[in-house]
Write an enzyme that holds these catalytic residues in place. Structure first.
Site, PDB file in Angstrom:
ATOM      1  CE1 TYR A 185      -2.274 -23.105 -54.661  1.00  0.00           C
ATOM      2  CE2 TYR A 185      -1.043 -21.134 -55.234  1.00  0.00           C
ATOM      3  CZ  TYR A 185      -1.138 -22.515 -55.144  1.00  0.00           C
ATOM      4  OH  TYR A 185      -0.091 -23.292 -55.559  1.00  0.00           O
ATOM      5  NE  ARG A 207      13.427   6.774 -37.402  1.00  0.00           N
ATOM      6  CZ  ARG A 207      13.354   6.780 -38.730  1.00  0.00           C
ATOM      7  NH1 ARG A 207      12.505   5.967 -39.348  1.00  0.00           N
ATOM      8  NH2 ARG A 207      14.115   7.570 -39.476  1.00  0.00           N
ATOM      9  CG  MET A 210       6.773 -18.533 -54.948  1.00  0.00           C
ATOM     10  SD  MET A 210       7.589 -20.074 -54.561  1.00  0.00           S
ATOM     11  CE  MET A 210       7.130 -20.308 -52.859  1.00  0.00           C
ATOM     12  CE  LYS A 251      16.746   5.586 -45.557  1.00  0.00           C
ATOM     13  NZ  LYS A 251      15.728   4.778 -44.943  1.00  0.00           N
TER      14      LYS A 251
HETATM   15  C1  LIG Z   1      17.644  10.594 -41.541  1.00  0.00           C
HETATM   16  C2  LIG Z   1      17.008  10.380 -42.865  1.00  0.00           C
HETATM   17  N1  LIG Z   1      17.108  11.336 -43.789  1.00  0.00           N
HETATM   18  C3  LIG Z   1      16.526  11.197 -45.013  1.00  0.00           C
HETATM   19  C4  LIG Z   1      15.790  10.085 -45.332  1.00  0.00           C
HETATM   20  C5  LIG Z   1      15.128   9.998 -46.694  1.00  0.00           C
HETATM   21  O1  LIG Z   1      13.750   9.926 -46.565  1.00  0.00           O
HETATM   22  P1  LIG Z   1      12.791   9.913 -47.839  1.00  0.00           P
HETATM   23  O2  LIG Z   1      13.081   8.640 -48.571  1.00  0.00           O
HETATM   24  O3  LIG Z   1      11.424   9.912 -47.265  1.00  0.00           O
HETATM   25  O4  LIG Z   1      13.131  11.107 -48.637  1.00  0.00           O
HETATM   26  C6  LIG Z   1      15.653   9.089 -44.380  1.00  0.00           C
HETATM   27  C7  LIG Z   1      14.821   7.913 -44.677  1.00  0.00           C
HETATM   28  O5  LIG Z   1      14.241   7.276 -43.853  1.00  0.00           O
HETATM   29  C8  LIG Z   1      16.274   9.228 -43.123  1.00  0.00           C
HETATM   30  O6  LIG Z   1      16.167   8.292 -42.179  1.00  0.00           O
END
Ligand SMILES: Cc1ncc(COP(=O)(O)O)c(C=O)c1O
Length: 362
Positions: A254, A130, A302, A35
């Site tokens: 800065y 969640r 920056m 993801k």
């Molecule tokens: C449902 C779910 N499974 C697995 C993961 C992977 O987590 P991690 O990167 O901590 O291994 C996530 C990440 O947030 C998740 O939301």
């Protein structure tokens, strides 16, 4: 000549890290969690390294399409499931498996017209609060889902809030097991921290490692990446584009937040918060110059940072500066250390790599 900043994605390190997950998982199948554009590394750039996984888990439908475009025919799991009814059409077309965590998603499935039933992961909220069905509602959700002709196999899943810390997984796992013990179907519970720290209790049928694949320790600073035998999946490096000789009392950058108490050579490195280097890093943040460990001083601008050249007297214009990852001389600076200096975690730094930074795959 472009600015000298460069991110390098290390395919062999990613492969090694996936292997590491597989060793911890033993017989479990492994979702490579990709993801957020593979935690900032780029899905297309990590694909070769991770094609030895059993599936790709992500949450953006466009990212799922990208994985299919790369030629992946195996499982793809949507970790947040669908967001609206027409997403189910894409699931049918692309053969996506999807998480079901709320009644609305079951309603959508019940109304979905499909020839081929879909594979779903039914999520329990075992304490993180969640996503997921509360334990007392989980079985009703399972019963409703399993009666739908639109649904094929149901895998049971949950997600840990504290696998990286002192609370651990025991309470959530007990809750999950109590409710699901006599339900059929595969199970998936472990993220990276659970996979590394609680392997025996949590490996189940599928594990879902994310951060460990990219070479960051899920439980830093208790353990670092080397402790878990993980290797950096990404190096962010640049060069010195200037040097200043400070006298005692001279300030840098800065806000003049750093003042030299003795004469000091300062290197100016071409990286700043517009590249994704965190502005919250303060004096003392570790950095490698020519592979030698030194510290950032003053504020992050920056496009530039300033570094103490005291430990590297031979450094000058053009010298290599490693913000995280591997230096040319083999020295390693863990992303987790830099993240800690910025009051955050390796996840955020990886994901924040800016678009303007060129990336190569090695
Ligand atoms: C449902 C779910 N499974 C697995 C993961 C992977 O987590 P991690 O990167 O901590 O291994 C996530 C990440 O947030 C998740 O939301």
């Amino acid at each position: 000549m472009p600015r000298p900043i460069l991110a390098t994605i290390h395919t062999d390190a990613l492969t090694h890290n996936l292997d590491r997950a597989r060793r911890a998982a033993q017989d479990a199948r492994v979702w490579a969690v990709v993801k957020a554009n593979a935690y900032g590394h780029g899905i297309e750039r990590v694909f070769e390294a991770f094609r030895a996984a059993d599936g790709f888990a992500l949450l953006d439908l466009a990212e799922a399409e990208r994985v299919r475009t790369l030629g992946w025919r195996g499982p793809i799991l949507l970790l947040e499931g669908v967001f609206e009814p027409r997403d189910l059409e894409l699931c049918s077309r692309l053969g996506l498996w999807h998480t079901v965590h709320c009644d609305e998603q079951i309603d959508m499935l019940a109304a979905h017209k499909t020839q081929a039933p879909q594979r779903v992961f039914l999520k329990m909220n075992s304490g993180m609060n969640r996503l997921g069905f509360a334990p007392e509602r989980f079985r009703a959700a399972w019963t409703r889902l399993s009666a739908l002709p639109q649904v094929d196999e149901i895998t049971l899943m949950t997600h840990f809030s504290d696998a990286d810390g002192a609370r651990g997984v025991a309470a959530q796992l007990a809750q999950f097991e109590r409710i699901t013990q006599d339900l059929p179907g595969e199970r998936s519970v472990a993220n990276s921290a659970a996979t590394l720290r609680h392997a025996a209790q949590t490996r189940a049928d599928w594990i879902r490692p994310g951060i460990l694949l990219y070479g960051s320790a899920p439980d830093f600073p208790e353990h670092d990446a080397a402790h878990w035998q993980l290797r950096p999946g990404m190096t962010l490096a640049t060069r010195l584009i200037g040097v200043q000789e400070l006298k005692a009392g001279d300030a840098v950058g800065y806000g003049s937040s750093f003042v030299a108490d003795a004469p000091l050579r300062i290197g100016v490195a071409a990286v700043g918060y517009a590249d994704g280097y965190p502005r919250h890093c303060t004096t003392g943040t570790p950095v490698l110059v020519n592979g030698v460990r030194t510290r950032m001083v003053g504020r992050v601008s920056m496009d530039m940072i300033t570094v103490d050249l005291d430990p590297v007297p031979d450094a000058g214009f053009g010298s290599e500066v490693t913000l995280w990852g591997n230096a040319s001389n083999g020295a390693v600076l863990g992303i987790d250390e830099v993240a800690q200096a910025a009051g955050t975690v390796g996840y955020e730094l990886m994901c924040a790599l800016a678009l303007r930074v060129p990336v190569v795959v090695a």
